[in-house]
Write a protein that holds these residues in place. Structure first.
Motif, short mmCIF file in Angstrom:
data_model
loop_
_atom_site.label_atom_id
_atom_site.label_comp_id
_atom_site.label_asym_id
_atom_site.label_seq_id
_atom_site.Cartn_x
_atom_site.Cartn_y
_atom_site.Cartn_z
N ALA A 18 0.88 -1.17 0.00
CA ALA A 18 0.00 0.00 0.00
C ALA A 18 0.91 1.22 0.00
O ALA A 18 2.08 1.12 0.39
CB ALA A 18 -0.94 0.02 1.20
N ALA A 19 0.36 2.35 -0.44
CA ALA A 19 1.18 3.55 -0.63
C ALA A 19 0.59 4.74 0.12
O ALA A 19 -0.62 4.79 0.39
CB ALA A 19 1.28 3.88 -2.12
N THR A 20 1.47 5.68 0.45
CA THR A 20 1.09 6.96 1.04
C THR A 20 2.08 8.01 0.53
O THR A 20 3.01 7.68 -0.22
CB THR A 20 1.18 6.97 2.59
N ALA A 21 1.92 9.25 0.97
CA ALA A 21 2.92 10.29 0.69
C ALA A 21 3.05 11.18 1.92
O ALA A 21 2.07 11.41 2.63
CB ALA A 21 2.50 11.13 -0.51
N SER A 22 4.26 11.70 2.12
CA SER A 22 4.58 12.42 3.35
C SER A 22 3.58 13.52 3.67
O SER A 22 2.98 13.53 4.75
CB SER A 22 6.00 12.99 3.26
N PHE A 23 3.37 14.46 2.75
CA PHE A 23 2.53 15.61 3.08
C PHE A 23 1.08 15.19 3.33
O PHE A 23 0.35 15.85 4.08
CB PHE A 23 2.58 16.69 1.99
N GLN A 24 0.67 14.08 2.74
CA GLN A 24 -0.72 13.67 2.85
C GLN A 24 -1.05 13.02 4.19
O GLN A 24 -2.22 12.94 4.57
CB GLN A 24 -1.08 12.72 1.69
N ILE A 25 -0.03 12.51 4.89
CA ILE A 25 -0.32 11.78 6.13
C ILE A 25 0.43 12.26 7.37
O ILE A 25 -0.03 12.05 8.48
CB ILE A 25 -0.05 10.26 5.98
N GLU A 26 1.60 12.87 7.20
CA GLU A 26 2.47 13.04 8.37
C GLU A 26 1.97 14.05 9.39
O GLU A 26 2.11 13.85 10.60
CB GLU A 26 3.88 13.45 7.93
N GLY A 27 1.42 15.19 8.95
CA GLY A 27 1.17 16.28 9.90
C GLY A 27 2.51 16.76 10.44
O GLY A 27 3.53 16.65 9.75
N ALA A 28 2.51 17.31 11.67
CA ALA A 28 3.77 17.71 12.32
C ALA A 28 4.64 18.55 11.37
O ALA A 28 5.84 18.32 11.23
CB ALA A 28 4.54 16.48 12.80
N THR A 29 4.01 19.54 10.74
CA THR A 29 4.70 20.26 9.67
C THR A 29 5.79 21.21 10.17
O THR A 29 6.56 21.73 9.36
CB THR A 29 3.68 21.07 8.82
N THR A 30 5.83 21.44 11.49
CA THR A 30 6.91 22.29 12.00
C THR A 30 7.79 21.53 13.01
O THR A 30 8.67 22.12 13.62
CB THR A 30 6.35 23.56 12.68
#
Ligand code: PNW
Length: 481
Positions: A18-30
């Motif tokens: 299965a696949a994901t992408a960093s910006f789509q799932i991670e949150g914690a942007t700072t």
């Protein structure tokens, strides 16, 4: 022919993921020194993303990755395709590396391997460091050089354990949705810049691939590298010369402008002629095409839907014509897309799995022997958690079943298709559509971050564990298709 009602078996060793992408799932942007990316900036722009949604909180995967790896275990995954966030690794794209950002992927890879799941990183799934966009972005040659440096940093950090790599995800989206149509970050509408972005994305890919290939993991497995295209099949709405020429032009800008340079070291002459009024491709320097066509070990295909095109929509009901005012296809903005009346997903995309079969057959013929993977395939539907606490997404099971049958048929017809990754592990930030579209095998309630494995997730787990599709497909699924 398999006996009526017999299950459909996939080859031994077939990779189920299965696949994901960093910006789509991670949150914690700072968190931990991550720098801003073009998607942080774009999402903060009023009107750019549905509902004003941003990369927060997404699925909080940055903190919850262990819980998510446990879910991957429940889903029977052998591999997990994720992306590395460039602005975590090198926050301003060109200066110092950020060890705390790299450490997240280090922990993730270790936890995956502990769970017996093969990590499949993609180096670029659209989160360009904002500082590099400020310096010109992908239309600017330096971005390709910075990308290769970043690739080396990630290789050095993870290459002792990670064998299989992808450089770019869907450069068509980065170049044309980001720089021509402006519906993706960075939101520019500059056709000439979009063509320069195509070239510098591909140059970045080639330089990075050359840096990764040739290395080995600590246990001696060779590094294998590829890239991921959203190649699709374009079909003529009618057999008219205008529609057939529309197919040629859109196929050129969607597919061949990427695969010709990577596989054959040249841009397609007809596409260069089509866009000559916009760009003379003067940004291509001596030696670039040799770099772009550096050897690769596999090609990843993200497939969602085929499209029917028309070069002359006079006489067609406007209700089924899409793409009016759409600047995506540089130099061919007059081409329109015509709905065929097929069932559609919540994205409005028509469902026809024969398109995936056609894409695979074409690529296998174009580059015999090159390993292929379906690196994304899946569907958004209007899921709800029922009173029983479950998500009964028979429509998604039907979509996956139909596409896996197309994949199986392609393998039976000789395509070296080695694995399949469902999009997506989790419901997530669907780019310009924010959290309004759900693609997950696992439902996420964003308010509580509670995860619920959907019926499709259980169904997929059964397929991944057994290596075969149950037969016949459930009547409920068939009803929806
Ligand atoms: C792909 N289009 O994006 C991406 O790789 C994923 O990150 C994304 O969530 C998934 O497909 C579903 O959309 C696309 O407009 C976005 O044709 C837009 C298009 C195609 C692919």
């Amino acid at each position: 022919m398999p006996a009526e009602g017999a299950p459909t078996r996939f080859p031994a060793g077939f990779v189920w993921g299965a696949a994901t992408a960093s910006f789509q799932i991670e949150g914690a942007t700072t968190a931990d020194g991550r720098g801003p990316s073009i998607w942080d900036t774009f999402a903060a722009t009023p009107g750019a993303v549905v509902g004003g949604d941003t990369g927060e909180p997404a699925t909080e995967h940055y903190r919850r990755y262990r819980e998510d790896i446990a879910l991957m275990g429940e889903l029977g995954l052998g591999a997990y395709r994720f992306s590395v966030a460039w602005p975590r690794v090198r926050p301003d794209g060109a200066g110092a590396l950020n060890p705390a950002g790299l450490a997240f992927y280090d922990r993730l890879v270790d936890a995956l391997l502990e769970a017996g799941i093969e990590p499949w990183p993609t180096l670029y799934h659209w989160d360009l460091p904002q500082a590099l966009e400020d310096a010109g972005g992908w239309p600017h040659r330096d971005t390709a050089l910075r990308f290769a440096e970043y690739a080396v940093a990630v290789r050095d950090a993870l290459g002792d354990r990670v064998a299989t790599w992808n450089t770019l995800n869907e450069p068509w989206c980065s170049a044309f949705l980001g720089y021509a149509q402006g519906v993706h970050a960075p939101g520019r509408r500059e056709p000439a810049a979009a063509l320069a972005a195509v070239h510098h994305l591909l140059l970045g890919h080639g330089l990075a691939a050359a840096e990764i290939r040739g290395g080995r993991t600590a246990d001696g497995r060779p590094h294998r590298v590829g890239l991921v295209h959203n190649q699709t099949v374009l079909r003529p709405h009618t057999a008219s010369p205008a529609d057939l020429d529309a197919v040629r032009r859109i196929d050129g800008l969607r597919n061949r402008i990427f695969t010709d340079p990577v596989l054959h070291g040249r841009y397609p002459a007809d596409v260069l002629a089509d866009v000559a009024g916009v760009s003379d491709f003067g940004f291509v320097r001596d030696g670039d095409l040799a770099a772009v066509s550096a050897p690769i070990d596999h090609l990843g295909i993200n497939f969602y839907n085929p499209q029917w095109v028309s070069g002359d929509v006079r006489g067609i009901d406007p209700a089924v014509v899409e793409g009016d005012g759409d600047a995506t296809y540089v130099g061919s903005e007059d081409v329109r897309f015509v709905l065929q009346g097929l069932p559609r997903t919540a994205m409005g995309w028509e469902v026809d799995a024969s398109g995936l079969y056609d894409v695979l057959i074409r690529l296998a013929a174009e580059q015999p022997g090159l390993d292929l993977y379906v690196t994304e395939n899946g569907a958004a539907y209007e899921d709800e958690v029922g009173v029983d606490g479950a998500v009964h997404d028979a429509d998604r099971i039907g979509y996956l079943d139909q596409h896996l049958r197309a994949v199986h048929r392609a393998i039976a017809d000789g395509v070296p298709l080695r694995g399949y990754f469902a999009w997506s592990l989790l419901d997530n930030f669907e780019w310009a559509l924010g959290y309004s579209r759900r693609f997950g095998l696992v439902h996420v309630d964003y308010a509580t971050q509670r995860r619920v494995v959907k019926d499709s997730g259980r169904w997929y787990a059964g397929v991944a564990r057994s290596g075969e599709l149950p037969a016949p497909p459930s009547a409920a699924a068939a009803d929806h298709l």
